[in-house]
Design a protein around this motif. Structure first.
Motif, PDB file in Angstrom:
ATOM      1  N   LEU A  91       0.819  -1.284  -0.138  1.00  5.49           N
ATOM      2  CA  LEU A  91       0.115   0.037   0.094  1.00  5.49           C
ATOM      3  C   LEU A  91       0.870   1.339   0.031  1.00  5.49           C
ATOM      4  CD1 LEU A  91      -3.122   0.244   0.135  1.00  5.49           C
ATOM      5  CD2 LEU A  91      -2.801   0.800   2.564  1.00  5.49           C
ATOM      6  N   ILE A  92       0.785   2.188  -0.957  1.00  7.54           N
ATOM      7  CA  ILE A  92       1.139   3.428  -0.838  1.00  7.54           C
ATOM      8  C   ILE A  92       0.451   4.577  -0.698  1.00  7.54           C
ATOM      9  CG2 ILE A  92       3.101   4.852  -2.103  1.00  7.54           C
ATOM     10  CD1 ILE A  92       4.022   2.428  -3.750  1.00  7.54           C
ATOM     11  N   LEU A  93       0.638   5.532   0.084  1.00  4.83           N
ATOM     12  CA  LEU A  93      -0.253   6.715   0.073  1.00  4.83           C
ATOM     13  C   LEU A  93       0.776   7.797  -0.546  1.00  4.83           C
ATOM     14  CD1 LEU A  93      -1.535   6.451   3.874  1.00  4.83           C
ATOM     15  CD2 LEU A  93      -2.345   5.254   1.760  1.00  4.83           C
ATOM     16  N   VAL A  94       0.399   8.750  -1.361  1.00  3.81           N
ATOM     17  CA  VAL A  94       0.832   9.840  -2.089  1.00  3.81           C
ATOM     18  C   VAL A  94       0.015  10.917  -1.654  1.00  3.81           C
ATOM     19  CG1 VAL A  94       1.407  10.716  -4.051  1.00  3.81           C
ATOM     20  CG2 VAL A  94       1.805   8.076  -3.995  1.00  3.81           C
ATOM     21  N   GLN A 106       1.096   9.862 -10.250  1.00  2.73           N
ATOM     22  CA  GLN A 106       1.442   8.998 -11.482  1.00  2.73           C
ATOM     23  C   GLN A 106       2.628   8.444 -11.836  1.00  2.73           C
ATOM     24  OE1 GLN A 106      -0.961   8.309 -13.680  1.00  2.73           O
ATOM     25  NE2 GLN A 106      -2.542  10.317 -13.340  1.00  2.73           N
ATOM     26  N   LYS A 107       3.855   9.137 -11.304  1.00  8.02           N
ATOM     27  CA  LYS A 107       5.070   8.516 -11.192  1.00  8.02           C
ATOM     28  C   LYS A 107       5.298   7.098 -10.359  1.00  8.02           C
ATOM     29  CE  LYS A 107       7.627  12.734 -12.489  1.00  8.02           C
ATOM     30  NZ  LYS A 107       8.451  13.980 -12.120  1.00  8.02           N
ATOM     31  N   VAL A 108       4.758   7.360  -9.242  1.00  6.55           N
ATOM     32  CA  VAL A 108       4.605   6.243  -8.258  1.00  6.55           C
ATOM     33  C   VAL A 108       3.937   5.087  -8.813  1.00  6.55           C
ATOM     34  CG1 VAL A 108       4.156   5.666  -5.793  1.00  6.55           C
ATOM     35  CG2 VAL A 108       5.074   7.909  -6.217  1.00  6.55           C
ATOM     36  N   LYS A 109       2.930   5.002  -9.320  1.00  6.66           N
ATOM     37  CA  LYS A 109       2.132   4.224  -9.875  1.00  6.66           C
ATOM     38  C   LYS A 109       2.818   3.582 -10.983  1.00  6.66           C
ATOM     39  CE  LYS A 109      -1.486   1.622 -10.580  1.00  6.66           C
ATOM     40  NZ  LYS A 109      -1.927   0.531  -9.215  1.00  6.66           N
ATOM     41  N   ALA A 157       1.282  -2.454  -6.680  1.00  4.66           N
ATOM     42  CA  ALA A 157       0.881  -2.098  -5.324  1.00  4.66           C
ATOM     43  C   ALA A 157      -0.291  -1.211  -5.373  1.00  4.66           C
ATOM     44  CB  ALA A 157       2.286  -1.112  -4.726  1.00  4.66           C
ATOM     45  N   ILE A 158      -1.073  -0.818  -4.418  1.00  3.61           N
ATOM     46  CA  ILE A 158      -2.131  -0.290  -4.377  1.00  3.61           C
ATOM     47  C   ILE A 158      -1.576   1.122  -4.005  1.00  3.61           C
ATOM     48  CG2 ILE A 158      -4.303   0.304  -3.495  1.00  3.61           C
ATOM     49  CD1 ILE A 158      -4.846  -2.855  -2.655  1.00  3.61           C
ATOM     50  N   VAL A 159      -1.667   2.142  -5.093  1.00  6.10           N
ATOM     51  CA  VAL A 159      -1.255   3.466  -4.843  1.00  6.10           C
ATOM     52  C   VAL A 159      -2.550   4.386  -4.704  1.00  6.10           C
ATOM     53  CG1 VAL A 159       0.212   5.299  -5.662  1.00  6.10           C
ATOM     54  CG2 VAL A 159       0.702   2.994  -6.468  1.00  6.10           C
ATOM     55  N   VAL A 160      -2.532   5.013  -3.439  1.00  9.13           N
ATOM     56  CA  VAL A 160      -3.646   5.661  -3.048  1.00  9.13           C
ATOM     57  C   VAL A 160      -3.230   7.125  -2.981  1.00  9.13           C
ATOM     58  CG1 VAL A 160      -5.169   6.140  -1.200  1.00  9.13           C
ATOM     59  CG2 VAL A 160      -4.308   3.984  -1.286  1.00  9.13           C
ATOM     60  N   PHE A 161      -4.445   7.846  -3.534  1.00 11.44           N
ATOM     61  CA  PHE A 161      -4.261   9.391  -3.672  1.00 11.44           C
ATOM     62  C   PHE A 161      -4.857   9.815  -2.361  1.00 11.44           C
ATOM     63  CE2 PHE A 161      -5.583  13.678  -4.546  1.00 11.44           C
ATOM     64  CZ  PHE A 161      -4.822  14.021  -5.492  1.00 11.44           C
ATOM     65  N   GLN A 190     -10.784   0.609   8.608  1.00 14.03           N
ATOM     66  CA  GLN A 190     -11.678   0.307   7.686  1.00 14.03           C
ATOM     67  C   GLN A 190     -11.629   0.903   6.200  1.00 14.03           C
ATOM     68  OE1 GLN A 190     -14.149  -2.119   8.318  1.00 14.03           O
ATOM     69  NE2 GLN A 190     -14.380  -1.967   5.960  1.00 14.03           N
ATOM     70  N   HIS A 191     -11.021   2.177   6.206  1.00 13.64           N
ATOM     71  CA  HIS A 191     -10.911   2.552   4.835  1.00 13.64           C
ATOM     72  C   HIS A 191      -9.587   1.900   4.351  1.00 13.64           C
ATOM     73  CE1 HIS A 191     -13.383   6.096   4.943  1.00 13.64           C
ATOM     74  NE2 HIS A 191     -12.953   6.523   5.870  1.00 13.64           N
ATOM     75  N   LEU A 192      -8.451   1.554   4.966  1.00 13.06           N
ATOM     76  CA  LEU A 192      -7.228   0.836   4.400  1.00 13.06           C
ATOM     77  C   LEU A 192      -7.762  -0.625   4.074  1.00 13.06           C
ATOM     78  CD1 LEU A 192      -4.256   2.100   6.940  1.00 13.06           C
ATOM     79  CD2 LEU A 192      -5.041   3.158   4.621  1.00 13.06           C
ATOM     80  N   ARG A 193      -8.676  -1.157   4.800  1.00  8.12           N
ATOM     81  CA  ARG A 193      -8.876  -2.430   4.651  1.00  8.12           C
ATOM     82  C   ARG A 193      -9.714  -2.509   3.242  1.00  8.12           C
ATOM     83  NH1 ARG A 193      -9.854  -3.616   9.299  1.00  8.12           N
ATOM     84  NH2 ARG A 193     -12.049  -3.133   9.579  1.00  8.12           N
ATOM     85  N   ASN A 194     -10.673  -1.701   3.044  1.00  7.70           N
ATOM     86  CA  ASN A 194     -11.324  -1.214   1.713  1.00  7.70           C
ATOM     87  C   ASN A 194     -10.561  -1.112   0.636  1.00  7.70           C
ATOM     88  OD1 ASN A 194     -13.942  -2.063   2.737  1.00  7.70           O
ATOM     89  ND2 ASN A 194     -14.385   0.096   3.365  1.00  7.70           N
ATOM     90  N   LEU A 195      -9.703  -0.388   0.879  1.00  8.11           N
ATOM     91  CA  LEU A 195      -8.601   0.085  -0.338  1.00  8.11           C
ATOM     92  C   LEU A 195      -7.942  -1.226  -0.793  1.00  8.11           C
ATOM     93  CD1 LEU A 195      -7.408   3.511   0.881  1.00  8.11           C
ATOM     94  CD2 LEU A 195      -8.700   3.163  -1.145  1.00  8.11           C
ATOM     95  N   GLN A 196      -7.122  -1.935   0.068  1.00  2.71           N
ATOM     96  CA  GLN A 196      -6.526  -3.183  -0.021  1.00  2.71           C
ATOM     97  C   GLN A 196      -7.351  -4.238  -0.952  1.00  2.71           C
ATOM     98  OE1 GLN A 196      -5.147  -3.216   4.186  1.00  2.71           O
ATOM     99  NE2 GLN A 196      -3.487  -4.303   3.159  1.00  2.71           N
TER     100      GLN A 196
END
Length: 383
Positions: free
Chosen positions: A52-55, A67-70, A76-80, A104-110
């Motif tokens: 999981l990556i939070l940008v 965009q560069k990280v993605k 990986a799941i790259v989160v805005f 719960q947010h992180l779980r849903n994103l994963q």
């Protein structure tokens, strides 16, 4: 043989990109206290594949960085991560962080949910997408918790004029001194050996801790007294005495000069094996020894009763284990401060079992005033 009954905690490697130090510290603190999944912050140099990556998208180049990280981490799941939604389709985590729904947010994103759709043009549709981040059950629980949130008035107290304050004062001196109340000895402080000899039962001592603005009487131990024998009779350590008096004096109040916004940290883990029992002291110690935090944030993060938190703060601060890392300027006359809790209202405070582990544990029946001690008590009374 391996014990297969021990539950295995999943580790999720999280990379933060473009995230400022304050948000990083908040996330790190939250991850440390979460036990269901071991969220572990990593650095690009760690050579570990992040899940999981939070940008942070709130900066001028936030969307470009995403965009560069993605491109760099396609698996990986790259989160805005931002206050405003992205102009493109991407997993989206809205600021500000709410600790009660963060995981719960992180779980849903994963799980592939919480994706912002770039072609949404209607505000109502956008709100509907935001609602997808939290499933219906969690949202209902969260709404129920909102109804249970309440404004809590934290009452502060000062040690001046209390038995606790007097013992702390005598502990810094060198002379063996007795404290008297209404001409009757209460206890004797022996600073040289860091011990205290009780002259009253623990129930009476607890009642005396409720006295405020008292002109406590003190009397030096007579020079002719057999000091060595008195030291032997004093089984209670000075630190354990101050710890117990602090709990009885605090009674769910916040010790001055700490306020709900003061950043505090545990300087050293107190040795609680011979101290009076204090609910949740192990959990609070484990947290505060690693992370500086203000009371209002600590209360939001830990499911601990406010009374137990405030008693713990009083006890650890009084023995010198708790330090103030970032004081705030407040009026010296301020005795109360209201803060609005953002977590579910706590269960009724667990009554402290201090009575079962009080100072009287350290004073056996044979050490009650009699013989030599009884004679000394008479001399201290002036008889």
């Amino acid at each position: 043989m391996m014990n297969n009954s021990i539950p295995k905690v999943k580790t999720a490697y999280v990379l933060l990109v473009n995230v400022d130090d304050r948000q990083t510290a908040m996330l790190r603190m939250a991850f440390k206290m979460y036990n269901s999944v071991n969220y572990q912050l990593i650095q690009p140099a760690d050579n570990v594949q992040p899940e999981l990556i939070l940008v942070d998208g709130d900066t001028a180049d936030g969307e470009t960085v995403w965009q560069k990280v993605k491109t760099k981490y396609p698996d990986a799941i790259v989160v805005f991560f931002g206050r405003n939604s992205p102009s493109f389709t991407a997993p989206y985590l809205m600021k500000p962080i709410r600790f009660d729904t963060l995981f719960q947010h992180l779980r849903n994103l994963q799980q592939g949910n919480g994706v912002w759709l770039a072609d949404n043009k209607v505000g109502a549709q956008q709100e509907a997408v935001n609602e997808k981040i939290v499933d219906n059950t969690t949202q209902q629980d969260h709404n129920a918790a909102d109804h249970l949130q309440q404004a809590v008035t934290v009452v502060r107290f000062q040690t001046k004029g209390t038995l606790l304050g007097m013992v702390q004062k005598l502990a810094k001196q060198t002379e063996d001194t007795a404290i008297l109340f209404e001409n009757k000895p209460v206890l004797i402080v022996f600073p040289s050996v860091e011990k205290v000899l009780l002259a009253v039962e623990s129930d009476a001592l607890q009642q005396l801790c409720m006295q405020t603005d008292v002109e406590w009487q003190t009397k030096a131990v007579p020079a002719s007294a057999p000091t060595a024998q008195l030291h032997d009779k004093a089984k209670l350590t000075l630190q354990a005495c101050i710890w117990q008096l602090s709990i009885w004096t605090a009674r769910g109040r916040l010790i001055d000069p700490i306020t709900p916004d003061t950043v505090i940290k545990l300087k050293a883990w107190p040795n609680m094996t011979r101290m009076a029992y204090l609910p949740e002291s192990m959990r609070l110690s484990a947290f505060l020894v690693r992370t500086p935090v203000a009371l209002n944030t600590l209360y939001k993060l830990l499911p601990v009763s406010l009374e137990d938190v405030l008693n713990y703060i009083a006890a650890t601060y009084s023995i010198g284990s708790l330090i103030i890392e970032q004081p705030l300027t407040h009026s010296a006359a301020q005795q109360e401060k209201e803060m609005v809790l953002t977590r579910k209202a706590p269960q009724p405070a667990t009554k402290s079992a201090a009575g079962a582990h009080t100072a009287e544990h350290n004073e056996s029946d044979e050490n009650k005033p009699k013989g030599l001690l009884a004679r000394l008590m008479g001399r201290l009374r002036g008889n």
